[in-house]
Design a protein around this motif. Structure first.
Motif, PDB file in Angstrom:
ATOM      1  N   ARG A  45       0.798  -1.224   0.000  1.00 14.10           N
ATOM      2  CA  ARG A  45       0.000   0.000   0.000  1.00 14.10           C
ATOM      3  C   ARG A  45       0.831   1.275   0.000  1.00 14.10           C
ATOM      4  O   ARG A  45       0.411   2.295  -0.520  1.00 14.10           O
ATOM      5  CB  ARG A  45      -0.953  -0.002   1.201  1.00 14.10           C
ATOM      6  N   LYS A  46       2.003   1.231   0.598  1.00  9.94           N
ATOM      7  CA  LYS A  46       2.804   2.449   0.694  1.00  9.94           C
ATOM      8  C   LYS A  46       3.407   2.809  -0.667  1.00  9.94           C
ATOM      9  O   LYS A  46       4.097   1.998  -1.287  1.00  9.94           O
ATOM     10  CB  LYS A  46       3.898   2.283   1.742  1.00  9.94           C
ATOM     11  N   SER A  47       3.152   4.043  -1.073  1.00 10.36           N
ATOM     12  CA  SER A  47       3.538   4.484  -2.414  1.00 10.36           C
ATOM     13  C   SER A  47       5.034   4.371  -2.664  1.00 10.36           C
ATOM     14  O   SER A  47       5.467   3.931  -3.732  1.00 10.36           O
ATOM     15  CB  SER A  47       3.089   5.934  -2.630  1.00 10.36           C
ATOM     16  N   ASN A  72      -2.562   3.963 -10.394  1.00 10.19           N
ATOM     17  CA  ASN A  72      -3.419   4.658  -9.418  1.00 10.19           C
ATOM     18  C   ASN A  72      -2.657   5.312  -8.262  1.00 10.19           C
ATOM     19  O   ASN A  72      -3.231   5.582  -7.213  1.00 10.19           O
ATOM     20  CB  ASN A  72      -4.480   3.712  -8.839  1.00 10.19           C
ATOM     21  N   LEU A  73      -1.386   5.569  -8.458  1.00 11.88           N
ATOM     22  CA  LEU A  73      -0.635   6.267  -7.405  1.00 11.88           C
ATOM     23  C   LEU A  73      -1.105   7.709  -7.230  1.00 11.88           C
ATOM     24  O   LEU A  73      -0.869   8.319  -6.195  1.00 11.88           O
ATOM     25  CB  LEU A  73       0.869   6.252  -7.722  1.00 11.88           C
ATOM     26  N   HIS A  74      -1.784   8.250  -8.250  1.00 10.60           N
ATOM     27  CA  HIS A  74      -2.257   9.640  -8.140  1.00 10.60           C
ATOM     28  C   HIS A  74      -3.346   9.792  -7.075  1.00 10.60           C
ATOM     29  O   HIS A  74      -3.660  10.895  -6.651  1.00 10.60           O
ATOM     30  CB  HIS A  74      -2.782  10.135  -9.501  1.00 10.60           C
ATOM     31  N   LYS A  75      -3.904   8.650  -6.632  1.00 10.42           N
ATOM     32  CA  LYS A  75      -4.919   8.701  -5.577  1.00 10.42           C
ATOM     33  C   LYS A  75      -4.298   8.885  -4.190  1.00 10.42           C
ATOM     34  O   LYS A  75      -4.989   9.114  -3.214  1.00 10.42           O
ATOM     35  CB  LYS A  75      -5.761   7.422  -5.594  1.00 10.42           C
ATOM     36  N   GLU A  76      -2.965   8.721  -4.139  1.00 15.70           N
ATOM     37  CA  GLU A  76      -2.245   8.898  -2.881  1.00 15.70           C
ATOM     38  C   GLU A  76      -1.511  10.249  -2.905  1.00 15.70           C
ATOM     39  O   GLU A  76      -1.191  10.766  -3.969  1.00 15.70           O
ATOM     40  CB  GLU A  76      -1.210   7.771  -2.688  1.00 15.70           C
ATOM     41  N   ALA A  77      -1.242  10.777  -1.742  1.00 19.72           N
ATOM     42  CA  ALA A  77      -0.491  12.039  -1.661  1.00 19.72           C
ATOM     43  C   ALA A  77       1.003  11.719  -1.688  1.00 19.72           C
ATOM     44  O   ALA A  77       1.737  11.934  -0.713  1.00 19.72           O
ATOM     45  CB  ALA A  77      -0.863  12.790  -0.384  1.00 19.72           C
ATOM     46  N   TYR A  78       1.446  11.201  -2.845  1.00 20.22           N
ATOM     47  CA  TYR A  78       2.833  10.748  -2.969  1.00 20.22           C
ATOM     48  C   TYR A  78       3.686  11.878  -3.529  1.00 20.22           C
ATOM     49  O   TYR A  78       3.459  12.342  -4.659  1.00 20.22           O
ATOM     50  CB  TYR A  78       2.891   9.522  -3.866  1.00 20.22           C
TER      51      TYR A  78
END
Length: 408
Positions: free
Chosen positions: A317-319, A344-350
């Protein structure tokens, strides 16, 4: 694992000791004072070295000690203690026969003595104490702590004790007369070291309960102590894994990881234990956390290797972990797995989304033949990250894709 003991006795330290024993036997030419001195000196060094083998292996040192480590002045003292153990055993047997007058009781005494002899040598090697080595209660405690491997130890040491006799019976008539004594001395020394290695290795599996660690504690050198304890945890777990004792291996690894949570070897062995036992529940819950540790200690290749080995692949789960593993997979041409991690990493505040999606675009172009998806990603990056440190690479890929589209 059985081959380990015989190869152990062929390391430089043991081979040097065998050479010393062989040379010493050549010096014993007659029953005289000089020959007696040489004999005592050689026996003292051999005894000291073998006790050192038990001591070092029990403490987790798998490399055979150098002969110089046995020349520390304790050889004569330990030899005297071995002689003392022997004399005390003989005296106790004599008094037993004298008081009971029964040969049956003597036979039982000899059997008990044979049973406790390995424990006595172990106790002397670990504690350097004659009192501990002749204390029946202490020796019985050692046998109980070691458990069933002690019976295996008895069988192995008894078999090995006959090996020199059998070997010499086979080769003695093929050797010149002058070579018989040194060959015998070297052979006996070799098998003596093998027996000591067996004792030390079995002690290593019960190291904590035998209290071996206490001999190596050094409050003035905390870093060295930590290193020793970490190596001990690694070795103990490895032994249990080789024996197929996964329950004990898991317990040893968990205890080691509590103290050394970032140790690469302990983490890898724990992960591989979960794979070997097909513990899907633990892999589901702990797999992502263990992979994260490898990324944190800058071992993304190891994280990728274990990620691939897991079926089904862990839900990371961790980007930053997904990005790091995907980067390795991309270079290994495992494009589909890399794309799954980066999607779908853009859904996280990475914070490194621009780098991650640039990598995903390269995955689409180089491995999956999806220039259309790559173009959408690059368009997204050009809009959302105008000041990206990767701006030039993004523009280059964008121009390449557009020029290719124009040609078509």
């Amino acid at each position: 694992m059985g081959l380990f003991y015989f190869l152990y006795a062929l390391k430089p330290g043991p081979l040097t000791l065998m050479a010393v024993a062989a040379a010493g036997s050549l010096a014993i030419t007659s029953i005289g004072l000089l020959s007696l001195i040489v004999l005592v000196a050689v026996v003292a060094v051999v005894v000291r070295y073998n006790l050192l083998v038990i001591e070092k292996l029990a403490a987790g040192q798998r490399e055979a000690p150098a002969l110089t480590e046995a020349l520390d002045g304790n050889g004569a003292v330990l030899l005297l203690k071995v002689v003392g153990m022997t004399l005390i055993a003989i005296f106790a047997g004599y008094k037993l026969v004298q008081s009971t007058g029964s040969l049956g009781v003597l036979a039982i005494y000899v059997a008990v003595l044979s049973f406790l002899t390995p424990a006595s040598m172990i106790a002397l090697a670990i504690t350097h104490s004659l009192k501990a080595a002749i204390n029946p209660l202490k020796l019985l405690e050692f046998t109980l702590v070691i458990g069933w491997p002690y019976w295996l130890l008895l069988i192995i040491t008894n078999v090995i004790s006959f090996a020199p006799t059998i070997l010499m019976a086979v080769v003695s008539d093929k050797l010149p007369s002058w070579a018989i004594m040194p060959t015998t001395a070297a052979t006996v020394t070799y098998f003596y070291i093998v027996s000591s290695a067996v004792m030390g290795y079995i002690c290593l599996t019960r190291q904590q309960k035998l209290g071996v660690a206490a001999l190596y504690e050094d409050d003035d050198n905390y870093l060295e102590e930590n290193e020793f304890l970490c190596k001990r945890a690694q070795a103990e777990a490895q032994i249990f894994l080789r024996e197929g004792d996964f329950t004990s291996a898991r317990q040893a690894l968990v205890e080691g990881l509590r103290r050394f949570p970032s140790d690469e070897i302990l983490n890898e062995r724990y992960y591989r234990l979960l794979l070997a036992t097909k513990d899907k529940k633990a892999l589901l819950e702990l797999g992502p956390h263990l992979l994260e540790k490898f990324v944190q200690i800058n071992r993304p290749h190891k994280a990728a290797e274990l990620y691939i080995a897991t079926e089904p692949t862990p839900a990371v789960r961790k980007s930053e972990v997904r990005h790091a593993i995907a980067q390795v997979l991309y270079h290994q041409h495992k494009y589909q797995l890399a794309a799954q991690l980066l999607n779908n990493l853009h859904k996280e505040a990475y914070p490194q989304l621009d780098a991650a999606y640039l990598l995903l675009a390269q995955v689409y172009i180089d491995g999956l033949g999806r220039e259309d998806l790559a173009k959408k990603l690059l368009h997204f990056l050009r809009q959302k990250f105008p000041d990206s440190a990767f701006r030039s690479q993004i523009n280059t890929l964008w121009n390449v894709l557009n020029s290719t589209a124009d040609i078509h």
